[in-house]
Design an enzyme around this catalytic site. Structure first.
Site, PDB file in Angstrom:
ATOM      1  N   HIS A  82      28.043 -43.563   7.779  1.00  0.00           N
ATOM      2  CA  HIS A  82      29.485 -43.423   7.481  1.00  0.00           C
ATOM      3  C   HIS A  82      30.340 -44.245   8.445  1.00  0.00           C
ATOM      4  O   HIS A  82      31.523 -43.960   8.647  1.00  0.00           O
ATOM      5  CB  HIS A  82      29.950 -41.947   7.540  1.00  0.00           C
ATOM      6  CG  HIS A  82      29.526 -41.139   6.356  1.00  0.00           C
ATOM      7  ND1 HIS A  82      29.090 -39.842   6.456  1.00  0.00           N
ATOM      8  CD2 HIS A  82      29.461 -41.445   5.047  1.00  0.00           C
ATOM      9  CE1 HIS A  82      28.779 -39.372   5.261  1.00  0.00           C
ATOM     10  NE2 HIS A  82      28.993 -40.339   4.382  1.00  0.00           N
ATOM     11  N   ARG A  95      28.790 -53.566   1.144  1.00  0.00           N
ATOM     12  CA  ARG A  95      28.434 -52.374   1.912  1.00  0.00           C
ATOM     13  C   ARG A  95      26.912 -52.313   1.985  1.00  0.00           C
ATOM     14  O   ARG A  95      26.237 -52.250   0.952  1.00  0.00           O
ATOM     15  CB  ARG A  95      28.973 -51.127   1.235  1.00  0.00           C
ATOM     16  CG  ARG A  95      28.648 -49.911   2.035  1.00  0.00           C
ATOM     17  CD  ARG A  95      29.250 -48.684   1.453  1.00  0.00           C
ATOM     18  NE  ARG A  95      29.031 -47.574   2.352  1.00  0.00           N
ATOM     19  CZ  ARG A  95      29.627 -46.421   2.234  1.00  0.00           C
ATOM     20  NH1 ARG A  95      30.499 -46.242   1.274  1.00  0.00           N
ATOM     21  NH2 ARG A  95      29.362 -45.449   3.070  1.00  0.00           N
ATOM     22  N   ASN A 136      29.423 -52.488  -3.613  1.00  0.00           N
ATOM     23  CA  ASN A 136      28.536 -51.448  -3.091  1.00  0.00           C
ATOM     24  C   ASN A 136      27.492 -51.201  -4.180  1.00  0.00           C
ATOM     25  O   ASN A 136      27.753 -50.479  -5.150  1.00  0.00           O
ATOM     26  CB  ASN A 136      29.356 -50.192  -2.794  1.00  0.00           C
ATOM     27  CG  ASN A 136      28.511 -49.058  -2.261  1.00  0.00           C
ATOM     28  OD1 ASN A 136      27.293 -49.194  -2.099  1.00  0.00           O
ATOM     29  ND2 ASN A 136      29.147 -47.938  -1.989  1.00  0.00           N
ATOM     30  N   GLU A 186      36.920 -46.999   2.839  1.00  0.00           N
ATOM     31  CA  GLU A 186      35.820 -47.860   3.276  1.00  0.00           C
ATOM     32  C   GLU A 186      35.921 -49.250   2.647  1.00  0.00           C
ATOM     33  O   GLU A 186      35.593 -50.251   3.285  1.00  0.00           O
ATOM     34  CB  GLU A 186      34.486 -47.199   2.921  1.00  0.00           C
ATOM     35  CG  GLU A 186      34.215 -45.967   3.773  1.00  0.00           C
ATOM     36  CD  GLU A 186      33.388 -44.911   3.081  1.00  0.00           C
ATOM     37  OE1 GLU A 186      33.833 -44.404   2.024  1.00  0.00           O
ATOM     38  OE2 GLU A 186      32.299 -44.580   3.570  1.00  0.00           O
ATOM     39  N   ASP A 188      29.184 -29.359  -6.100  1.00  0.00           N
ATOM     40  CA  ASP A 188      30.599 -29.718  -6.147  1.00  0.00           C
ATOM     41  C   ASP A 188      31.439 -28.634  -5.474  1.00  0.00           C
ATOM     42  O   ASP A 188      31.445 -27.487  -5.906  1.00  0.00           O
ATOM     43  CB  ASP A 188      31.019 -29.894  -7.613  1.00  0.00           C
ATOM     44  CG  ASP A 188      32.382 -30.549  -7.708  1.00  0.00           C
ATOM     45  OD1 ASP A 188      33.344 -30.007  -7.135  1.00  0.00           O
ATOM     46  OD2 ASP A 188      32.469 -31.604  -8.353  1.00  0.00           O
ATOM     47  N   MET A 189      32.153 -29.039  -4.417  1.00  0.00           N
ATOM     48  CA  MET A 189      32.941 -28.079  -3.650  1.00  0.00           C
ATOM     49  C   MET A 189      33.948 -27.335  -4.520  1.00  0.00           C
ATOM     50  O   MET A 189      34.163 -26.132  -4.344  1.00  0.00           O
ATOM     51  CB  MET A 189      33.654 -28.835  -2.517  1.00  0.00           C
ATOM     52  CG  MET A 189      34.520 -28.003  -1.624  1.00  0.00           C
ATOM     53  SD  MET A 189      33.656 -26.589  -0.893  1.00  0.00           S
ATOM     54  CE  MET A 189      32.672 -27.333   0.392  1.00  0.00           C
ATOM     55  N   GLY A 243      28.363 -36.805   0.673  1.00  0.00           N
ATOM     56  CA  GLY A 243      27.680 -36.999   1.950  1.00  0.00           C
ATOM     57  C   GLY A 243      28.627 -36.496   3.029  1.00  0.00           C
ATOM     58  O   GLY A 243      29.842 -36.644   2.879  1.00  0.00           O
ATOM     59  N   GLY A 295      32.401 -35.317   2.419  1.00  0.00           N
ATOM     60  CA  GLY A 295      32.397 -35.666   0.995  1.00  0.00           C
ATOM     61  C   GLY A 295      31.105 -35.150   0.402  1.00  0.00           C
ATOM     62  O   GLY A 295      30.558 -34.145   0.878  1.00  0.00           O
ATOM     63  N   ARG A 303      22.010 -32.682   0.088  1.00  0.00           N
ATOM     64  CA  ARG A 303      21.107 -32.972   1.206  1.00  0.00           C
ATOM     65  C   ARG A 303      21.123 -31.822   2.215  1.00  0.00           C
ATOM     66  O   ARG A 303      22.153 -31.179   2.407  1.00  0.00           O
ATOM     67  CB  ARG A 303      21.529 -34.264   1.908  1.00  0.00           C
ATOM     68  CG  ARG A 303      21.196 -35.498   1.109  1.00  0.00           C
ATOM     69  CD  ARG A 303      21.739 -36.750   1.778  1.00  0.00           C
ATOM     70  NE  ARG A 303      22.804 -37.348   1.007  1.00  0.00           N
ATOM     71  CZ  ARG A 303      23.651 -38.255   1.472  1.00  0.00           C
ATOM     72  NH1 ARG A 303      23.580 -38.663   2.717  1.00  0.00           N
ATOM     73  NH2 ARG A 303      24.591 -38.750   0.694  1.00  0.00           N
ATOM     74  N   GLY A 349      36.344 -36.468   0.397  1.00  0.00           N
ATOM     75  CA  GLY A 349      36.892 -35.666  -0.711  1.00  0.00           C
ATOM     76  C   GLY A 349      37.181 -34.228  -0.325  1.00  0.00           C
ATOM     77  O   GLY A 349      38.218 -33.672  -0.696  1.00  0.00           O
ATOM     78  N   ILE A 350      36.283 -33.608   0.439  1.00  0.00           N
ATOM     79  CA  ILE A 350      36.489 -32.214   0.860  1.00  0.00           C
ATOM     80  C   ILE A 350      37.491 -32.159   2.010  1.00  0.00           C
ATOM     81  O   ILE A 350      38.440 -31.363   1.990  1.00  0.00           O
ATOM     82  CB  ILE A 350      35.134 -31.590   1.281  1.00  0.00           C
ATOM     83  CG1 ILE A 350      34.169 -31.554   0.089  1.00  0.00           C
ATOM     84  CG2 ILE A 350      35.329 -30.195   1.857  1.00  0.00           C
ATOM     85  CD1 ILE A 350      32.717 -31.207   0.448  1.00  0.00           C
ATOM     86  N   GLY A 351      37.294 -33.025   2.991  1.00  0.00           N
ATOM     87  CA  GLY A 351      38.182 -33.024   4.162  1.00  0.00           C
ATOM     88  C   GLY A 351      39.631 -33.289   3.794  1.00  0.00           C
ATOM     89  O   GLY A 351      40.551 -32.729   4.391  1.00  0.00           O
TER      90      GLY A 351
END
Ligand code: ADP
Length: 390
Positions: free
Chosen positions: A180, A92, A9, A378, A282-283, A211, A209, A240, A327-329
């Site tokens: 995604h 990717r 990637n 991925e 950053d969450m 994104g 994440g 974003r 990452g967040i999910g």
């Protein structure tokens, strides 16, 4: 010599890679990245257990291109995985345009077609393709396989593929491509194996994440997605903006006298959670903060996800499952809890204990809609595609 598949990637300042044993369903051996191309580059490699096996600062100014990065990666792979032969390289690639709805062999005419898509993804496509050229030089006998973030969404119904602009723009390729796709494809493959009943039904996947996007899926096929023409649309992200009235862009141009690059920078790098909080993208930092603006950023993030769930449930004509990933999910139980709070009208009921533990299923036994937490992968999806050419 053992046969292995390499996934790459390549971005503007980094090349991420993973090495898979290609005997049967690919299994991860090593995963790593070269970061800081063009400045102070460094390399890190982890094994399949997630332990760091190499962390190396690279000579200042020595890594100025994906080709340099790949040479460094090859050196470290020959140390860490001797007696292996790279039999295929999976790339990717962010944009497959209108035509590609699956992985493709990257021969010269195909690469030329993908180069022509650069105006649609100027921040990513040239770097992705530079990685292909570098890998072709490094492994001239291995097939190079392109795996697209857009491919999974290519057969969405027309109403979700288009904008209400003059038709000629649609014909030129100004469409809702969704992104995604490799993540969604992987999640669908896991559901097919582990939860076939839900796989066949109406599913919303929330890839949250840095994104972030969501996809409505029925019978394993993408029906609608929040990302559109670019990776800016839909949910607010780390930096974003997410969905935006195009009138705002006109205002920036006319009244604020901002140029295209300045606007691009604001929408891609200074907006989203970072822009709203003024603190961080950053969450984890936002969740730990007591700051009012950080709270507002989280409120907006959760609000937009909930709004999309309602819209997607309507598009699907009913909902059987929601999957959280990214990452967040996968990790932020409080965000999942807030997203699913008071959604019993839709048949969603969370089990708080399961949710706190990031369990694979976090809905209660009574919940009509099942709520899954599924780590995405991925790289494995790319490796599976590439191993189809062995
Ligand atoms: P990318 O889109 O770059 O692949 P990731 O999927 O790695 O991003 O997600 C990064 C996001 O996940 C960051 O906002 C980070 O704070 C968040 N994250 C990672 N671990 C946790 C955690 N334990 N709790 C809350 N958020 C987390």
């Amino acid at each position: 010599m053992r046969q292995v598949v390499l996934t790459l990637n390549a971005g503007s300042s980094s090349v991420k890679f993973a090495l898979f044993d290609a005997d049967g369903d690919p299994t991860l051996e090593l995963v790593g990245r070269v970061e800081g191309i063009g400045s102070d580059a460094w390399l890190r490699v982890k094994n399949a257990q997630g332990e760091t096996v190499v962390r190396r600062d690279l000579d200042e100014g020595a890594i100025t291109s994906p080709t340099d990065a790949l040479a460094t990666i090859m050196t470290v792979l020959s140390e860490l995985a001797p007696d292996t032969e790279v039999r295929a390289v999976g790339h990717r690639i962010v944009h497959g345009g209108v035509d590609y709805d699956g992985p493709v062999l990257l021969d010269a005419p195909t690469i030329a077609k993908l180069e022509a898509l650069t105006p649609f993804a100027p921040l990513h496509q040239p770097h992705n393709l530079a990685g292909v050229v570098a890998a072709h030089e490094a492994f001239p006998d291995a097939p190079q396989i392109g795996c697209f973030d857009t491919a999974f969404h290519r057969h969405q119904p027309w109403v979700n593929d288009t904008f209400a602009l003059p038709r000629r723009l649609y014909d030129e390729g100004v469409r809702r491509f969704g992104f995604h796709g490799l993540s969604y494809e992987y999640i669908v493959s896991q559901m097919k194996r582990d939860a076939p009943y839900h796989h066949d039904g109406g599913v919303i996947v929330a890839h949250l994440g840095n994104g972030a996007s969501m996809c409505a899926i029925r019978g394993g096929l993408s029906v609608a997605s929040t990302m559109g023409f670019s990776a800016l649309d839909g949910l607010p992200m780390g930096t974003r903006c997410g969905q935006l009235d195009p009138g705002v862009v006109l205002y920036m141009m006319d009244q604020l006298q901002m140029g295209p690059r300045e606007i691009e920078h604001m929408l891609y790098k200074e907006s989203g959670l970072k822009g709203l909080s003024g603190l961080s993208n950053d969450m984890r930092e936002l969740l730990a903060s007591n700051d009012r603006a950080a709270k507002h950023a989280l409120d907006y993030f959760v609000f937009r996800i909930r709004r999309e769930i309602g819209a997607m449930a309507a598009v699907l004509g009913g909902l059987d499952a929601i999957v959280f990933t990214g990452g967040i999910g996968e990790n932020a139980d409080i965000i999942r809890e807030r997203v699913c709070d008071d959604m019993d009208w839709l048949g969603l009921e969370m089990d708080e204990d399961r949710n706190r533990l990031n369990a694979p299923i976090v809905s209660s036994d009574r919940s009509r809609v099942r709520i899954f937490v599924t780590p995405t992968n991925e790289e494995l999806m790319i490796a599976r595609h590439a191993s189809g050419w062995l």
